[in-house]
Design a protein around this motif. Structure first.
Motif, PDB file in Angstrom:
ATOM      1  N   LEU A  63      28.784  51.917  61.430  1.00  0.00           N
ATOM      2  CA  LEU A  63      28.664  50.775  61.023  1.00  0.00           C
ATOM      3  C   LEU A  63      29.219  49.944  59.503  1.00  0.00           C
ATOM      4  O   LEU A  63      28.226  50.373  58.737  1.00  0.00           O
ATOM      5  N   THR A  64      30.443  50.022  59.079  1.00  0.00           N
ATOM      6  CA  THR A  64      30.751  49.415  58.049  1.00  0.00           C
ATOM      7  C   THR A  64      31.191  47.855  57.747  1.00  0.00           C
ATOM      8  O   THR A  64      31.592  48.015  58.993  1.00  0.00           O
ATOM      9  N   TYR A  65      31.589  47.354  56.967  1.00  0.00           N
ATOM     10  CA  TYR A  65      32.464  45.559  57.290  1.00  0.00           C
ATOM     11  C   TYR A  65      32.609  45.741  55.069  1.00  0.00           C
ATOM     12  O   TYR A  65      32.985  46.044  54.765  1.00  0.00           O
ATOM     13  N   ALA A  66      33.308  44.812  55.512  1.00  0.00           N
ATOM     14  CA  ALA A  66      34.186  44.445  54.482  1.00  0.00           C
ATOM     15  C   ALA A  66      34.257  43.228  53.645  1.00  0.00           C
ATOM     16  O   ALA A  66      34.137  42.467  55.028  1.00  0.00           O
ATOM     17  N   HIS A  67      34.295  42.756  52.486  1.00  0.00           N
ATOM     18  CA  HIS A  67      33.389  41.367  51.885  1.00  0.00           C
ATOM     19  C   HIS A  67      34.709  40.345  51.190  1.00  0.00           C
ATOM     20  O   HIS A  67      34.384  39.607  50.847  1.00  0.00           O
ATOM     21  N   LYS A  68      35.801  40.989  51.563  1.00  0.00           N
ATOM     22  CA  LYS A  68      36.868  40.344  50.872  1.00  0.00           C
ATOM     23  C   LYS A  68      38.224  41.751  51.040  1.00  0.00           C
ATOM     24  O   LYS A  68      38.201  42.216  51.470  1.00  0.00           O
ATOM     25  N   ALA A  69      39.076  40.856  51.063  1.00  0.00           N
ATOM     26  CA  ALA A  69      40.553  41.088  51.584  1.00  0.00           C
ATOM     27  C   ALA A  69      41.431  42.687  51.221  1.00  0.00           C
ATOM     28  O   ALA A  69      40.616  43.011  49.627  1.00  0.00           O
ATOM     29  N   GLY A  70      41.670  43.298  51.499  1.00  0.00           N
ATOM     30  CA  GLY A  70      42.108  44.978  50.393  1.00  0.00           C
ATOM     31  C   GLY A  70      41.302  45.810  51.022  1.00  0.00           C
ATOM     32  O   GLY A  70      41.390  46.978  50.807  1.00  0.00           O
ATOM     33  N   MET A  71      39.947  45.797  51.200  1.00  0.00           N
ATOM     34  CA  MET A  71      39.008  46.941  51.951  1.00  0.00           C
ATOM     35  C   MET A  71      39.127  47.330  53.039  1.00  0.00           C
ATOM     36  O   MET A  71      38.601  48.549  53.426  1.00  0.00           O
ATOM     37  N   TYR A 118      38.351  42.112  59.184  1.00  0.00           N
ATOM     38  CA  TYR A 118      38.550  41.405  58.217  1.00  0.00           C
ATOM     39  C   TYR A 118      40.955  40.280  58.532  1.00  0.00           C
ATOM     40  O   TYR A 118      41.242  41.261  58.243  1.00  0.00           O
ATOM     41  N   PRO A 119      40.063  39.094  57.752  1.00  0.00           N
ATOM     42  CA  PRO A 119      41.320  38.318  58.277  1.00  0.00           C
ATOM     43  C   PRO A 119      42.857  38.229  57.226  1.00  0.00           C
ATOM     44  O   PRO A 119      42.429  37.790  56.708  1.00  0.00           O
ATOM     45  N   GLU A 120      43.890  39.324  57.822  1.00  0.00           N
ATOM     46  CA  GLU A 120      44.092  39.880  55.619  1.00  0.00           C
ATOM     47  C   GLU A 120      46.465  40.275  57.329  1.00  0.00           C
ATOM     48  O   GLU A 120      45.038  40.412  58.077  1.00  0.00           O
ATOM     49  N   PRO A 121      46.827  40.133  56.498  1.00  0.00           N
ATOM     50  CA  PRO A 121      48.156  40.451  57.423  1.00  0.00           C
ATOM     51  C   PRO A 121      48.544  41.989  57.070  1.00  0.00           C
ATOM     52  O   PRO A 121      47.303  42.495  56.659  1.00  0.00           O
ATOM     53  N   GLY A 122      48.427  42.249  58.624  1.00  0.00           N
ATOM     54  CA  GLY A 122      48.970  43.649  58.756  1.00  0.00           C
ATOM     55  C   GLY A 122      47.405  44.295  59.658  1.00  0.00           C
ATOM     56  O   GLY A 122      47.492  45.304  59.809  1.00  0.00           O
ATOM     57  N   MET A 123      46.191  43.299  59.336  1.00  0.00           N
ATOM     58  CA  MET A 123      45.633  43.823  60.390  1.00  0.00           C
ATOM     59  C   MET A 123      45.547  44.563  61.850  1.00  0.00           C
ATOM     60  O   MET A 123      45.351  45.172  62.345  1.00  0.00           O
ATOM     61  N   LEU A 137      34.178  34.797  56.872  1.00  0.00           N
ATOM     62  CA  LEU A 137      35.150  35.364  57.773  1.00  0.00           C
ATOM     63  C   LEU A 137      35.154  33.913  59.634  1.00  0.00           C
ATOM     64  O   LEU A 137      33.822  33.926  59.249  1.00  0.00           O
ATOM     65  N   ALA A 138      36.232  33.874  59.592  1.00  0.00           N
ATOM     66  CA  ALA A 138      36.079  32.399  60.708  1.00  0.00           C
ATOM     67  C   ALA A 138      36.034  33.883  62.318  1.00  0.00           C
ATOM     68  O   ALA A 138      38.298  34.284  62.130  1.00  0.00           O
ATOM     69  N   PRO A 139      35.880  34.077  62.747  1.00  0.00           N
ATOM     70  CA  PRO A 139      36.028  34.609  63.780  1.00  0.00           C
ATOM     71  C   PRO A 139      37.010  34.113  64.903  1.00  0.00           C
ATOM     72  O   PRO A 139      38.145  35.465  65.384  1.00  0.00           O
ATOM     73  N   ASP A 140      37.597  33.043  65.136  1.00  0.00           N
ATOM     74  CA  ASP A 140      38.169  33.158  65.630  1.00  0.00           C
ATOM     75  C   ASP A 140      39.782  32.511  64.553  1.00  0.00           C
ATOM     76  O   ASP A 140      41.422  31.648  64.925  1.00  0.00           O
ATOM     77  N   ASP A 141      39.730  32.956  63.602  1.00  0.00           N
ATOM     78  CA  ASP A 141      41.044  32.968  62.196  1.00  0.00           C
ATOM     79  C   ASP A 141      42.530  33.346  63.212  1.00  0.00           C
ATOM     80  O   ASP A 141      42.140  34.596  64.078  1.00  0.00           O
ATOM     81  N   ASP A 142      43.577  33.063  63.050  1.00  0.00           N
ATOM     82  CA  ASP A 142      44.445  33.410  63.786  1.00  0.00           C
ATOM     83  C   ASP A 142      44.536  34.998  63.384  1.00  0.00           C
ATOM     84  O   ASP A 142      45.586  35.216  63.908  1.00  0.00           O
ATOM     85  N   LEU A 162      43.087  37.415  63.114  1.00  0.00           N
ATOM     86  CA  LEU A 162      42.576  38.185  64.104  1.00  0.00           C
ATOM     87  C   LEU A 162      42.916  38.580  65.621  1.00  0.00           C
ATOM     88  O   LEU A 162      42.173  39.193  66.372  1.00  0.00           O
ATOM     89  N   GLY A 163      43.747  37.418  65.786  1.00  0.00           N
ATOM     90  CA  GLY A 163      44.224  36.998  67.034  1.00  0.00           C
ATOM     91  C   GLY A 163      44.753  38.383  68.104  1.00  0.00           C
ATOM     92  O   GLY A 163      44.329  38.998  69.062  1.00  0.00           O
ATOM     93  N   GLY A 164      45.631  39.244  67.179  1.00  0.00           N
ATOM     94  CA  GLY A 164      46.663  40.143  67.733  1.00  0.00           C
ATOM     95  C   GLY A 164      45.288  41.201  68.150  1.00  0.00           C
ATOM     96  O   GLY A 164      45.119  42.036  69.179  1.00  0.00           O
ATOM     97  N   SER A 165      44.065  41.293  66.851  1.00  0.00           N
ATOM     98  CA  SER A 165      43.521  42.644  67.438  1.00  0.00           C
ATOM     99  C   SER A 165      42.146  42.331  67.916  1.00  0.00           C
ATOM    100  O   SER A 165      41.383  43.233  68.359  1.00  0.00           O
ATOM    101  N   TRP A 166      41.897  41.047  67.961  1.00  0.00           N
ATOM    102  CA  TRP A 166      40.542  40.490  69.212  1.00  0.00           C
ATOM    103  C   TRP A 166      41.677  41.225  71.156  1.00  0.00           C
ATOM    104  O   TRP A 166      40.762  41.360  71.583  1.00  0.00           O
ATOM    105  N   GLU A 167      43.529  40.813  71.254  1.00  0.00           N
ATOM    106  CA  GLU A 167      43.263  40.936  72.101  1.00  0.00           C
ATOM    107  C   GLU A 167      43.636  42.954  72.462  1.00  0.00           C
ATOM    108  O   GLU A 167      42.965  43.136  73.622  1.00  0.00           O
ATOM    109  N   LEU A 168      44.284  43.332  71.547  1.00  0.00           N
ATOM    110  CA  LEU A 168      43.990  44.784  71.125  1.00  0.00           C
ATOM    111  C   LEU A 168      42.286  45.411  71.434  1.00  0.00           C
ATOM    112  O   LEU A 168      42.144  46.131  72.748  1.00  0.00           O
ATOM    113  N   LEU A 169      41.431  44.984  70.841  1.00  0.00           N
ATOM    114  CA  LEU A 169      39.719  45.302  71.617  1.00  0.00           C
ATOM    115  C   LEU A 169      39.448  44.753  72.932  1.00  0.00           C
ATOM    116  O   LEU A 169      38.831  45.710  73.305  1.00  0.00           O
TER     117      LEU A 169
END
Length: 305
Positions: free
Chosen positions: A82-90, A115-120, A144-149, A151-158
């Motif tokens: 498990l790893t995680y990003a603390h900023k965009a672009g990681m 991470y909530p960024e375009p292309g996620m 990050l806000a878990p319900d950030d827009d 991330l919506g597509g990512s949650w659907e896929l997962l």
């Protein structure tokens, strides 16, 4: 079968598992990071007295191979990284590292982060197509806000793929000066209201909001809790669990999975097992939590097609 005596040392863990009739441990909360990131994280814990008000010595501050060997010796044969990003672009580089790490070490699960960024959404789809098995999201570190827009597509896929997401969303252990704007059960509740089929594993039992996260487990059939650091002497000083909550965890037996936070723990791995054992919930509860529940979650993944 009676409950065997809890292991006092890591060397006693295999015999303990054998006495329970288990082939190993299904720990869903283990960290591996790229070397530079791991060193930065360890440096943060080196300043534990400043960040947490108490020292936080890393018990397993060893090489990558030594840590893999330690996990194999105590019975963790399918290893999360498990790893995680603390900023965009990681995220792209971290997920590429995760894929490569799993390729080089067959015992390691294919993991990723968000991470909530375009292309996620596209990145998550690619990871799923590549065999993704487990995801980590750290709400407070990533701020990050878990319900950030985004991330919506990512949650659907997962959700559709039934891939477990280990989410650190509780507001503890509290870090001095760190934003807690998005932590707590409310944000996760909003996420689940929109994506009720998500397979979420709430890290640390959601401490210190133990009861509120247990409420979400009862409300949503694919939400689980992991035991990471819960009940240990160390965490009881920082975020004590109400004694009455132990009985509730007994009732939620099928929805509790093992987590440890290895290697970033200030005590031997065996102490986590001691902490769970002294709750007195019995051998059947331990068998489900230490092995069966985690194995089941990993087996429920739906292959893309």
């Amino acid at each position: 079968m009676s409950t065997p005596r809890a292991p006092r040392t890591d060397a006693e863990i295999p015999a303990y598992l054998a006495a329970l009739g288990l082939p190993g441990l299904a720990d869903l909360h283990v960290h591996f990071h790229p070397d530079r990131l791991m060193e930065r994280i360890w440096s943060f814990f080196d300043e534990g007295e400043h960040h947490y008000g108490t020292a936080w010595p890393i018990h397993y501050r060893t090489s990558t191979q030594e840590r893999l060997d330690t996990l194999a010796a105590i019975g963790v044969h399918r290893v999360p990284a498990l790893t995680y990003a603390h900023k965009a672009g990681m995220v792209a580089s971290l997920n590429a590292w995760c894929a490569d790490f799993a390729e080089r070490h067959p015992q390691v699960l294919r993991c990723a982060t968000l991470y909530p960024e375009p292309g996620m959404t596209e990145q998550v789809r690619a990871a799923i197509d590549d065999g993704l098995q487990l995801v980590k999201v750290h709400v407070s570190v990533s701020d990050l806000a878990p319900d950030d827009d985004l991330l919506g597509g990512s949650w659907e896929l997962l959700a559709a793929a039934r891939i477990p997401v280990v989410i650190h969303a509780g507001s503890g252990p509290r870090v001095v000066g760190r934003s807690a704007a998005h932590t707590g059960p409310e944000a996760v509740g909003r996420l689940l209201a929109t994506h009720p089929d998500l397979t979420l594993v709430v890290a640390h039992l959601g401490l210190p909001e133990y009861a509120a996260f247990a409420d979400l487990v009862e409300r949503y059939p694919r939400v689980h809790l992991d035991t990471t650091m819960a009940g240990t002497d160390f965490m009881e000083r920082l975020a004590p669990m109400p004694p009455a909550h132990v009985g509730r965890l007994g009732e939620l037996r099928e929805r509790v999975v093992l987590g440890s936070d290895f290697p970033n723990i200030p005590y031997p791995y065996a102490h986590q097992l001691q902490a769970l054992d002294r709750w007195g919930l019995g051998a059947d509860w331990l068998r489900d939590v230490l092995w069966h529940n985690g194995q089941r979650l990993l087996a429920e993944r739906v292959a893309p097609g």
